[in-house]
Design a protein around this motif. Structure first.
Motif, mmCIF file in Angstrom:
data_model
loop_
_atom_site.group_PDB
_atom_site.id
_atom_site.type_symbol
_atom_site.label_atom_id
_atom_site.label_comp_id
_atom_site.label_asym_id
_atom_site.label_seq_id
_atom_site.Cartn_x
_atom_site.Cartn_y
_atom_site.Cartn_z
ATOM 1 N N LEU A 150 -31.546 -32.246 -38.397
ATOM 2 C CA LEU A 150 -32.012 -32.428 -37.022
ATOM 3 C C LEU A 150 -30.877 -32.200 -36.028
ATOM 4 O O LEU A 150 -31.067 -31.590 -34.967
ATOM 5 C CB LEU A 150 -32.610 -33.831 -36.855
ATOM 6 C CG LEU A 150 -33.568 -33.994 -35.666
ATOM 7 C CD1 LEU A 150 -34.839 -33.190 -35.883
ATOM 8 C CD2 LEU A 150 -33.934 -35.447 -35.453
ATOM 9 N N GLY B 73 -39.288 -35.206 -35.265
ATOM 10 C CA GLY B 73 -38.376 -35.512 -36.359
ATOM 11 C C GLY B 73 -37.543 -36.740 -36.071
ATOM 12 O O GLY B 73 -37.332 -37.595 -36.949
ATOM 13 N N CYS C 139 -38.207 -32.673 -41.744
ATOM 14 C CA CYS C 139 -36.943 -32.047 -41.353
ATOM 15 C C CYS C 139 -36.603 -30.821 -42.191
ATOM 16 O O CYS C 139 -35.627 -30.119 -41.878
ATOM 17 C CB CYS C 139 -35.807 -33.074 -41.417
ATOM 18 S SG CYS C 139 -35.961 -34.378 -40.167
#
Length: 610
Positions: free
Chosen positions: A508, A547, A571
């Motif tokens: 992320l 996410g 993710c």
């Protein structure tokens, strides 16, 4: 002479179900010469006994009206609150204990009502769409929109359950919106699209509250937020005219003439009016001066409130031209209307109509997200139920790894969308109780349209797959992007300290870094590149923020292993598609011409252009 010969002993015995018809087997053979004369009375009686025995013993499928021995047990919905562990866990994580207890009891009770009553009413609404009756038996024009009893009952239930009132009573302070949204989330898939008038009713109440509850608006607000089915009103939203939808500044031709008493008479043609059977509506029009002139553009638009019918129950200067024959949403009466002197009240400052209606658009977008996410959850629940009953290749389909892999992917998408929805509900609750920070307000304004766009696309993909289980830099700055990125970074702090989530956090963070680099590059590429990137940018923002929400949820002390797994799986997708597409040249000048050529290749439109 013929005799009947019983063939039971020559055939295997059938093991019938209780509903099978009898298969009558009779064999007509020539009389055996050795038997001589006709059967005696005793023989005839014995033959009849044999015939009845045949009927008793031979029960074979596919006889007469029977269609076989196997019927697949259909999936059934249970209490959707009790069956949704993720919803329960979210509420437990976020709500104060005293609020959680009351909200949980209410949602459990309501979940039972959805199963026992509301779901079947929703089905009736789908089977009995509205109709338009232009004239009564005596030839008088009445323009009566006929809706089924189930649609009317849905309105009563909405009042009884406080599906709008919950949000404005604020019994649970900042958590009232979360409670309302959770309730609508359980309700939407079974509502027969009564969610449409409720969305606009909620939006109208929000607009009135923001403008100040006084004068004729006080009466309207009381009706819109009532729990009494006899007093409860629904509202429409009449914006779209013949020239189009989103561009109301240039598309609105309706005009308003001020009357001596301070009210207005509206004249115009509304091309698409949803929930036309509502009790009131909000609409835009241009005020006409004494010389008949109006101001064009958004500055010429003002916001008006009108009741659909007068005190005698007659339409308020409204002619219903026709009901729309839509591809979907047929349960909702949507019509073309002529406004011919409709009495209305101006409720915005003159020329501030678009700004004043903004709150309604925010609320209806959130309702859009509710319906999208709720539809995703419902199809997964039904597919999960079906997988526990359907046997294929010798075992239940829930025991086939490939099938469960597909369902797990759908579950991850749905959990992410759910958390995005509830985050928006939380932020809205903060805004409505005057407890939101400046960052909270920026996030609410940014995430609402992004979530509407993204979950709408998600829902189509997830529900379709679920059904298969049954067989420029300145521009981006204006969106509040830096606020969203900072907030996403903040949500990663706790997750980054948990070993199981470290790799997902890194993915992320990489996506955030790529997005930051993209915003720096795209600003120098001009307006066309930014326009081409806009949709992918919105998808990127949705994926990254979702996410972050999944990781934040998985980092809570009472999170389950499935919460961790859902965050990890989310993710692993391309979290920054705008960067990937930009690097692939999809926003270059060449891409513009090639996109056009790809679509219009061989079409006369392109002659002499490429």
């Amino acid at each position: 002479m013929f005799c009947r010969v019983r063939l039971v002993s020559h055939l295997p015995r059938w093991s019938p179900g209780t509903n099978h018809k009898l298969w009558k087997l009779r064999c007509l053979l020539p009389q055996c010469p050795k038997l001589g004369a006709k059967m005696s009375a005793g023989q005839s009686q014995k033959a009849e006994t044999w015939d009845k025995g045949t009927l008793q013993e031979l029960k074979v499928p596919f006889a007469r009206t029977e269609t076989g021995t196997f019927f697949q047990e259909q999936p059934r919905i249970g209490n959707q609150y009790l069956e949704d562990a993720f919803l329960q866990r979210y509420l437990k994580t976020h709500l104060p204990s005293q609020v959680l207890e009351k909200v949980s009891l209410d949602l459990e009770r309501f979940g039972a009502r959805v199963t026992a009553e509301i779901d079947s009413l929703g089905r009736e609404c789908e089977l009995n769409p509205p109709a338009l009756l232009h004239y009564d038996a005596w030839g008088r024009r009445v323009d009566h929109i006929v809706t089924c009893p189930a649609w009317k009952r849905m309105k009563e239930i909405a009042a009884e359950e406080g599906l709008i009132a919950e949000a404005y009573e604020r019994k649970y302070s900042i958590w009232s919106r979360v409670q309302q949204v959770a309730k609508l989330y359980l309700y939407a898939p079974s509502a027969g699209l009564f969610t449409c008038p409720l969305a606009m009713t909620d939006g109208a109440a929000k607009v009135i509250e923001s403008l100040g509850i006084s004068g004729p608006l006080a009466k309207a607000f009381g009706h819109l937020t009532s729990r009494d089915p006899k007093k409860f009103w629904t509202s429409g939203q009449w914006m779209t005219e013949r020239k189009g939808g989103s561009d109301v500044a240039s598309g609105t031709e309706s005009v308003a003439r001020e009357q001596p008493d301070g009210t207005y008479c509206l004249y115009g043609f509304k091309w698409f009016t949803s929930a036309t059977d509502s009790d009131m509506t909000l609409t835009l029009a241009r005020i006409m001066d004494a010389q008949g002139r109006v101001e064009q553009g958004s500055k010429g638009l003002s916001l008006f409130f009108l009741e659909v019918r007068d005190k005698q129950g007659k339409l308020n200067g409204i002619e219903v031209q026709r009901l729309k024959q839509k591809l979907g949403t047929r349960q909702v009466p949507t019509a073309e209307l002529l406004l011919d002197g409709s009495k209305a009240h101006r409720i915005s400052a003159e020329g501030r109509g678009v700004a004043s209606i903004a709150n309604m658009l925010t609320i209806t977008r959130i309702h859009n997200v509710i319906s999208a996410v709720a539809g995703m959850r419902r199809v997964i629940n039904l597919a999960r139920e079906y997988a526990s009953k359907r046997v294929v290749f010798g075992k239940l389909i829930k025991d086939h790894p490939l099938h469960m892999q597909t369902m797990a992917r759908l579950e991850v998408e749905t959990r992410g969308a759910f958390l995005m929805l509830m985050e928006i509900a939380r932020l809205l609750g903060l805004e409505e109780t005057k407890m939101a920070s400046e960052q909270d307000l920026h996030l609410l304004r940014l995430l609402t349209p992004v979530a509407k766009l993204y979950t709408g696309k998600q829902a189509i993909a997830v529900i379709s797959e679920g059904l298969e289980c049954f067989g420029g830099q300145g521009y981006m700055e204006d969106t509040g992007l830096p606020v969203a990125l900072r907030d996403a970074q903040g949500k990663l702090e706790l997750a980054s300290s948990i070993s199981e989530l470290e790799s997902s956090v890194q993915l992320l963070q990489d996506a955030l870094h790529r997005l930051g680099q993209f915003t720096q590059r795209v600003g120098s590429k001009g307006a066309v590149a930014m326009e081409l990137a806009a949709r992918d940018f919105a998808y990127t923002l949705a994926r990254i923020y979702t996410g972050a929400l999944l990781l934040e949820h998985a980092a809570q002390p009472d999170a389950s292993s499935t919460d961790t797994y859902a965050a990890q799986r989310w993710c692993k997708q391309d979290l920054c598609p705008v960067d990937s597409e930009e690097k692939a040249g999809c926003y270059d000048d060449k891409a513009v011409s090639m996109d056009t050529y790809l679509v219009y290749e061989g079409n006369p439109v392109l002659k002499g252009k490429l």
